[in-house]
Design an enzyme around this catalytic site. Structure first.
Site, mmCIF file in Angstrom:
data_model
loop_
_atom_site.group_PDB
_atom_site.id
_atom_site.type_symbol
_atom_site.label_atom_id
_atom_site.label_comp_id
_atom_site.label_asym_id
_atom_site.label_seq_id
_atom_site.Cartn_x
_atom_site.Cartn_y
_atom_site.Cartn_z
ATOM 1 N N GLU A 52 0.761 -1.185 0.043
ATOM 2 C CA GLU A 52 0.003 -0.066 0.084
ATOM 3 C C GLU A 52 0.822 1.208 0.036
ATOM 4 O O GLU A 52 0.247 2.537 -0.003
ATOM 5 C CB GLU A 52 -1.129 0.095 1.148
ATOM 6 C CG GLU A 52 -1.974 -1.009 1.206
ATOM 7 C CD GLU A 52 -2.667 -1.509 2.391
ATOM 8 O OE1 GLU A 52 -2.054 -1.149 3.400
ATOM 9 O OE2 GLU A 52 -3.683 -1.806 2.398
ATOM 10 N N LYS A 82 5.995 -2.113 1.215
ATOM 11 C CA LYS A 82 5.259 -2.204 2.439
ATOM 12 C C LYS A 82 5.231 -3.489 2.973
ATOM 13 O O LYS A 82 5.572 -3.983 4.159
ATOM 14 C CB LYS A 82 3.985 -1.427 2.603
ATOM 15 C CG LYS A 82 3.194 -1.562 3.714
ATOM 16 C CD LYS A 82 2.090 -1.004 3.879
ATOM 17 C CE LYS A 82 1.325 -1.083 5.277
ATOM 18 N NZ LYS A 82 -0.164 -0.339 5.323
HETATM 19 O O1 IFM Z 1 -5.370 -5.654 5.500
HETATM 20 C C1 IFM Z 1 -4.389 -5.062 6.168
HETATM 21 C C2 IFM Z 1 -3.404 -4.382 5.018
HETATM 22 O O2 IFM Z 1 -3.007 -5.429 4.109
HETATM 23 C C3 IFM Z 1 -2.367 -3.553 5.692
HETATM 24 N N1 IFM Z 1 -2.827 -2.616 6.486
HETATM 25 C C4 IFM Z 1 -3.511 -3.143 7.693
HETATM 26 C C5 IFM Z 1 -4.890 -4.121 7.092
HETATM 27 C C6 IFM Z 1 -5.717 -4.577 8.211
HETATM 28 O O3 IFM Z 1 -4.905 -5.676 9.044
#
Ligand code: IFM
Length: 453
Positions: free
Chosen positions: A158, A270
């Site tokens: 992300e 990430k």
């Molecule tokens: O779904 C995840 C994502 O892949 C990364 N940020 C947190 C989310 C919830 O755990």
């Protein structure tokens, strides 16, 4: 109902359900408690109308599931967050993180492979597979190069929040379509009436499904067959390469250390993205591809999500890199036990805990599904003396015990009809009550020791 990202243990993410459930948590349920897996998948069936509405609202067909989902399945991702200086930070995941539709389809397919639960397929699974395939066929666009592209998405990584042709998204989308077409063929052959009524209800015809097949075959994958490397998304290789070793000992995530803009323009990843793809669909790629991509992406990954270390642990263990896999396994356990991400008060990272189970069973024990049974390829870390676990497969219950030195395997069929167990070159038809024992010789080959009841 389903399980939110912190289960019922804390209020981070407000109980919302993400891909964490299907991709990280569900394998545990599918292989140990299929009735619970089915109930969790039924949540996606109950929320299918909202997924259809979301697809339509963005101009697509079929079903696009909410990135964050609650009781109705409507999109519940907040559109923005407040930064440390109370500045508004837009959050695009709710409109661009589309791989969740393919993740749900993948979980359905895996559940179907592991259980052969026909009633689930007829009641819910087939419809979800078809509607998500329909979404991808409308989402992908044919371009002048004669290939289909999926532009403007967020993949699992992300840090890069508006990319074209994310390899994970595209390959999973093609897989989603492939599964939908397989299920359509199967129902047509074996459940003609049910198929006809489903087809009529969804207004599906042969022409539309032929188009899906076209999209599946001509969707860009990002894989360079010569180098064996996937490009995480179009243009990724031209981004700045930053040596993460220079940041060893940091406590902040890489996007905070570098700032979001520089991170976006860099190859800092990430969380497991191409690596995740190789975990889910690894059996389709030769070992060289696993090695090459692991060597490329692992040093570039900042593990900014709790889901990342367990995913890397799975692939590292499968590759036999057990020291590294064990280290990543311990890092995952420490997220909640030692609060290494500093947010344990908001609840346990249940997806990462599902990932721990996967690292142990799919990684160190090397469990894989086959058409006639299961396959094991154990690589235990030297500090583990033994492991023992149950697996459910198509109404059978198997108990696996692995011990070291030398590596030994005992498999018992505790319930159900005979099934095949595969380790190395050995394949055995296991009958109920039987204990099948084998041992790994010093040359790496497996040898049967004896059988008994
Ligand atoms: O779904 C995840 C994502 O892949 C990364 N940020 C947190 C989310 C919830 O755990």
């Amino acid at each position: 109902v389903s399980v939110g990202a912190r289960a019922l243990t804390g209020d981070i993410y407000k109980g919302h359900v993400f891909w964490d459930t299907e991709i990280f948590l569900l394998p545990f349920y599918t292989f140990t408690w299929p009735a619970a897996a089915r109930a969790m998948l039924m949540y996606r069936y109950h929320t299918l109308p909202a997924a259809r509405t979301k697809a339509e609202s963005l101009g697509y067909r079929g079903a696009l599931y909410a990135w964050e989902s609650a009781d109705t399945g409507e999109e519940t991702t907040p559109p923005f967050a407040l930064g440390p200086q109370r500045q508004i930070i837009p959050i695009h995941n709710g409109v661009r993180e589309h791989h969740i539709s393919a993740d749900i389809a993948y979980a359905i397919w895996q559940y179907w492979q592991a259980t052969r639960d026909t009633s689930f397929l007829l009641e819910a699974g087939a419809e979800i597979l078809l509607e998500t395939a329909r979404f991808w066929a409308s989402r992908a666009q044919l371009e002048d190069d004669g290939r289909y592209h999926i532009r403007g998405v967020i993949g699992p990584d992300e840090y890069h929040d508006d990319v074209d042709d994310n390899a994970y998204t595209n390959v999973m989308a093609a897989f989603n379509i492939e599964c939908a077409l397989k299920i359509a063929r199967l129902l047509k052959q074996r459940q003609r009436d049910r198929w006809e009524s489903l087809r009529a209800r969804l207004t599906l015809d042969a022409e539309e499904m032929a188009h899906w097949g076209e999209v599946q075959a001509r969707l860009i994958t990002g894989l360079n067959p010569e180098t064996g490397l996937f490009e995480q998304f179009a243009g990724f290789f031209s981004l700045e390469n930053i040596d993460l070793k220079a940041f060893t000992g940091r406590t902040a995530p890489m996007d905070v250390v570098l700032g979001p803009e520089r991170t976006r323009l860099s190859q800092v990843v990430k969380q497991a993205d191409v690596i995740m793809l190789l975990i889910l669909l690894g059996h389709r790629y030769e070992p060289r591809i696993h090695e090459t991509n692991f060597d490329y992406y692992e040093p570039r990954t900042g593990h900014g999500s709790s889901l990342s270390p367990p995913a890397h642990a799975v692939l590292a263990a499968r590759l036999g890199r057990v020291e590294l896999a064990k280290q990543l396994f311990d890092e995952t356990a420490a997220i909640d036990l030692d609060d290494t991400m500093g947010n344990a008060a908001g609840g346990v990272h249940i997806g990462a805990l599902g990932g721990l189970w996967q690292a142990a069973i799919l990684g160190f024990a090397g469990l894989q599904l086959e058409n006639v049974g299961i396959r094991l390829e154990p690589h235990l870390p030297p500090s583990w003396r033994r492991m023992s676990f149950p697996v459910q497969w198509r109404r059978r219950r198997v108990r696996v015990r692995i011990e070291i030195e030398p590596l030994r395997l005992n498999v018992t069929l505790e319930r159900g009809q005979p099934m095949s167990i595969h380790v190395g070159e050995l394949r055995h038809q296991l009958t109920r009550g039987e204990i099948w024992k084998c041992i790994q010789r010093s040359d790496g080959a497996w040898q049967e020791v004896n059988r008994g009841h």
